[in-house]
Design a protein around this motif. Structure first.
Motif, PDB file in Angstrom:
ATOM      1  N   GLY A 162     -14.144  11.392   0.681  1.00  0.00           N
ATOM      2  CA  GLY A 162     -14.133  11.066  -0.715  1.00  0.00           C
ATOM      3  C   GLY A 162     -13.854   9.662  -0.992  1.00  0.00           C
ATOM      4  N   GLY A 163     -13.356   9.042   0.184  1.00  0.00           N
ATOM      5  CA  GLY A 163     -12.852   7.759  -0.116  1.00  0.00           C
ATOM      6  C   GLY A 163     -12.008   7.264   1.128  1.00  0.00           C
ATOM      7  N   GLU A 164     -11.483   5.938   1.093  1.00  0.00           N
ATOM      8  CA  GLU A 164     -10.683   5.438   2.036  1.00  0.00           C
ATOM      9  C   GLU A 164      -9.430   4.493   1.599  1.00  0.00           C
ATOM     10  OE1 GLU A 164     -12.894   3.682   5.619  1.00  0.00           O
ATOM     11  OE2 GLU A 164     -11.772   1.813   4.725  1.00  0.00           O
ATOM     12  N   ILE A 165      -8.476   4.629   2.493  1.00  0.00           N
ATOM     13  CA  ILE A 165      -7.498   3.526   2.162  1.00  0.00           C
ATOM     14  C   ILE A 165      -7.197   2.777   3.476  1.00  0.00           C
ATOM     15  CG2 ILE A 165      -4.881   3.048   1.796  1.00  0.00           C
ATOM     16  CD1 ILE A 165      -4.759   5.354  -0.047  1.00  0.00           C
ATOM     17  N   THR A 166      -7.294   1.435   3.351  1.00  0.00           N
ATOM     18  CA  THR A 166      -6.943   0.573   4.626  1.00  0.00           C
ATOM     19  C   THR A 166      -5.840  -0.266   4.525  1.00  0.00           C
ATOM     20  OG1 THR A 166      -9.546   0.232   4.785  1.00  0.00           O
ATOM     21  CG2 THR A 166      -8.070  -1.197   5.939  1.00  0.00           C
ATOM     22  N   ILE A 167      -4.997   0.077   5.067  1.00  0.00           N
ATOM     23  CA  ILE A 167      -3.440  -0.483   5.144  1.00  0.00           C
ATOM     24  C   ILE A 167      -3.513  -1.538   6.326  1.00  0.00           C
ATOM     25  CG2 ILE A 167      -1.190  -0.226   5.459  1.00  0.00           C
ATOM     26  CD1 ILE A 167      -1.605   2.597   4.326  1.00  0.00           C
ATOM     27  N   GLY A 168      -3.027  -2.618   5.977  1.00  0.00           N
ATOM     28  CA  GLY A 168      -3.149  -3.874   6.847  1.00  0.00           C
ATOM     29  C   GLY A 168      -4.260  -4.983   6.763  1.00  0.00           C
ATOM     30  N   GLY A 169      -5.070  -4.584   6.062  1.00  0.00           N
ATOM     31  CA  GLY A 169      -6.497  -5.351   5.680  1.00  0.00           C
ATOM     32  C   GLY A 169      -7.166  -4.639   5.062  1.00  0.00           C
ATOM     33  N   ILE A 170      -8.481  -4.859   5.127  1.00  0.00           N
ATOM     34  CA  ILE A 170      -9.563  -4.380   3.967  1.00  0.00           C
ATOM     35  C   ILE A 170     -10.710  -3.853   4.779  1.00  0.00           C
ATOM     36  CG2 ILE A 170      -8.565  -5.689   2.116  1.00  0.00           C
ATOM     37  CD1 ILE A 170     -11.052  -7.423   2.213  1.00  0.00           C
TER      38      ILE A 170
ATOM     39  N   PHE B 144      -3.605  -3.857   1.299  1.00  0.00           N
ATOM     40  CA  PHE B 144      -4.427  -2.735   1.440  1.00  0.00           C
ATOM     41  C   PHE B 144      -5.593  -2.378   0.540  1.00  0.00           C
ATOM     42  CE2 PHE B 144      -1.265  -0.957  -1.464  1.00  0.00           C
ATOM     43  CZ  PHE B 144      -1.860  -0.052  -2.158  1.00  0.00           C
ATOM     44  N   GLY B 145      -6.433  -1.944   0.988  1.00  0.00           N
ATOM     45  CA  GLY B 145      -7.908  -1.713   0.097  1.00  0.00           C
ATOM     46  C   GLY B 145      -7.885  -0.080  -0.184  1.00  0.00           C
TER      47      GLY B 145
ATOM     48  N   LYS C 144       2.389  -5.210  13.471  1.00  0.00           N
ATOM     49  CA  LYS C 144       1.242  -5.995  13.150  1.00  0.00           C
ATOM     50  C   LYS C 144       0.032  -5.070  13.444  1.00  0.00           C
ATOM     51  CE  LYS C 144      -0.496 -10.455  13.772  1.00  0.00           C
ATOM     52  NZ  LYS C 144      -0.723 -11.684  14.594  1.00  0.00           N
ATOM     53  N   ARG C 145      -0.362  -4.485  12.343  1.00  0.00           N
ATOM     54  CA  ARG C 145      -1.649  -3.495  12.625  1.00  0.00           C
ATOM     55  C   ARG C 145      -2.201  -3.355  11.312  1.00  0.00           C
ATOM     56  NH1 ARG C 145       1.009   1.809  15.013  1.00  0.00           N
ATOM     57  NH2 ARG C 145       2.963   1.734  13.817  1.00  0.00           N
ATOM     58  N   GLN C 146      -3.614  -3.030  11.383  1.00  0.00           N
ATOM     59  CA  GLN C 146      -4.256  -2.606  10.082  1.00  0.00           C
ATOM     60  C   GLN C 146      -4.869  -1.075  10.284  1.00  0.00           C
ATOM     61  OE1 GLN C 146      -7.238  -5.344   8.754  1.00  0.00           O
ATOM     62  NE2 GLN C 146      -8.757  -3.721   8.944  1.00  0.00           N
TER      63      GLN C 146
ATOM     64  N   PHE D  76      -7.268   5.119   9.049  1.00  0.00           N
ATOM     65  CA  PHE D  76      -6.606   3.772   9.331  1.00  0.00           C
ATOM     66  C   PHE D  76      -7.413   3.056  10.175  1.00  0.00           C
ATOM     67  CE2 PHE D  76      -2.813   6.792   8.715  1.00  0.00           C
ATOM     68  CZ  PHE D  76      -2.248   5.997   7.719  1.00  0.00           C
ATOM     69  N   TYR D  77      -8.115   2.244   9.558  1.00  0.00           N
ATOM     70  CA  TYR D  77      -8.976   1.256  10.015  1.00  0.00           C
ATOM     71  C   TYR D  77      -8.536  -0.022  10.574  1.00  0.00           C
ATOM     72  CZ  TYR D  77     -13.047  -1.938   9.590  1.00  0.00           C
ATOM     73  OH  TYR D  77     -13.935  -3.147   9.912  1.00  0.00           O
ATOM     74  N   SER D  78      -8.974  -0.581  11.797  1.00  0.00           N
ATOM     75  CA  SER D  78      -8.500  -1.783  12.247  1.00  0.00           C
ATOM     76  C   SER D  78      -9.519  -2.581  12.905  1.00  0.00           C
ATOM     77  CB  SER D  78      -7.523  -1.480  13.281  1.00  0.00           C
ATOM     78  OG  SER D  78      -7.041  -2.477  13.925  1.00  0.00           O
TER      79      SER D  78
END
Length: 386
Positions: free
Chosen positions: A217-225, A199-200, A37-39, A10-12
């Protein structure tokens, strides 16, 4: 679907706290199944380029490794007393997961509520029946306090990959939402509004020559990219509807090694979905045959894919897909998949009858292109993954 472990991270950039959920690599078999409200960002687990997983804690400390699937909209875990058809191991625990997990939901967990509802979901040729529960769901520090999900009592055709599925589609195709009237998508359950309804996904390539467990192995970013996961411009195509992450491919063409463009836009009725839960790119059978003729591919019912000469893996000849005038290039290391001593094409057949309701852009596409799922603007975006 193909099999790969990943970390959900979870990246912000708008909050000081960064939430990370780590995933890992594992080897597995091929199958097709075929949301304040968060990414936040979450690392994904890469399981030999076939499935991407995220570790999710349900209730009081029950940890499950779930396949991350933008091609469906429900979350379910394996439940007690789960049964499958004869010869089907879909209800068996996956002993190849790198970290110990709960494997089967403890429905007596005091933090969970049985909503006394059932639902049925079909994933391509696979299907799942589950009882619906509600309770706390935790993504490594990021928690939804009362999230509805399924406890599967019947699973067929999925194999025993992971402990269930985390759907990231829209509420409109969620069986849980239909049955309960509750928000079953991550977007809605988190209360994301406005431009944060986005999300990205970043799906890394699997290193077959240096395979080890517990590798991001990868990443999901929720609330932004996450702008560090791609290079160059983002190109967008509009969504057709808020159901699947579906877009129009009526202009899609394909070329290989300087060949004349082959028109693919009729595949899937001219529509496609972006699906992290499916391994390959699936087209109408006749078009998949023509694409694979360039590789000398022979379709195998054993693998459910085209077997090709492994020489293509190092050929450095790109596949070029052109959509609305934008060229998208897939490298040979992306469209050739080594598997159990053979090599498989990343492009395969989509329908038993030769046709399908839509084509499918699975992980073969997603490993090459960072994909942006933008609900607020009704579009999906692609940018060259790093």
């Amino acid at each position: 679907m193909l099999v790969v472990l990943v970390h959900l991270l979870f990246y912000s950039c708008v909050l000081s706290k960064v939430y990370k959920l780590q995933l890992t690599h594992k080897a597995k078999h091929i199958h097709q199944h075929k949301h304040h409200k968060r990414q936040n960002s979450a690392s994904l687990i890469n399981a030999q380029d076939f499935d991407f997983y995220v570790n999710v804690t349900v209730g009081n400390g029950q940890v499950f490794s779930l396949i991350v699937d933008t091609g469906s909209s429900d979350m379910f875990v394996r439940g007690p007393g789960c049964v499958s058809n004869s010869g089907d191991n879909s209800c068996e625990c996956d002993n190849m997961l790198p970290n110990p997990t709960a494997c089967v939901l403890n429905t007596f967990d005091s933090s969970l509520s049985n909503l006394s509802q059932t639902a049925y979901v079909q994933y391509g040729s696979a299907n799942v029946n589950f009882n619906i529960f509600s309770g706390p769901v935790l993504f490594d520090g990021f928690q939804i306090t009362n999230f509805p999900f399924g406890s599967a009592y019947q699973i067929s055709g999925l194999g025993n990959s992971g402990d269930g599925i985390l759907g990231l589609g829209f509420n409109s195709i969620s069986r849980v939402a239909w049955a309960t009237g509750k928000d079953a998508s991550i977007f809605d359950a988190l209360g994301l509004t406005g431009r944060q309804q986005i999300f990205g996904t970043y799906l890394s390539n699997f290193d077959f020559q240096h395979f080890v467990n517990d590798v991001v192995g990868g990443e999901i970013t929720i609330g932004g990219i996450d702008n560090t996961k791609f290079t160059g411009p983002i190109t967008y195509v509009p969504l057709i509807s808020e159901s699947y992450w579906k877009f129009n491919i009526s202009t899609l063409t394909f070329s290989f090694g300087g060949s004349q463009p082959l028109y693919l836009g009729s595949s899937g009725g001219g529509n496609a979905i972006s699906d992290t839960g499916t391994g390959q790119i699936y087209l109408d059978n006749s078009l998949a045959d023509r694409v694979n003729s360039f590789l000398g591919g022979v379709y195998s019912n054993v693998y459910g894919s085209y077997v090709v000469d492994c020489k293509w893996q190092n050929s450095k000849i790109p596949m070029i897909f052109t959509l609305y005038g934008v060229k998208y290039s897939l490298s040979s290391s992306s469209y050739i998949i080594p598997y159990n001593g053979v090599c498989l094409s990343g492009i395969s057949r989509n329908g038993a009858d030769g046709h399908t309701a839509f084509s499918n852009f699975g992980q073969v596409w997603g490993r090459s292109y960072y994909t942006i799922y933008d609900k607020f603007n009704g579009r999906i975006g692609f940018a060259k993954a790093v």
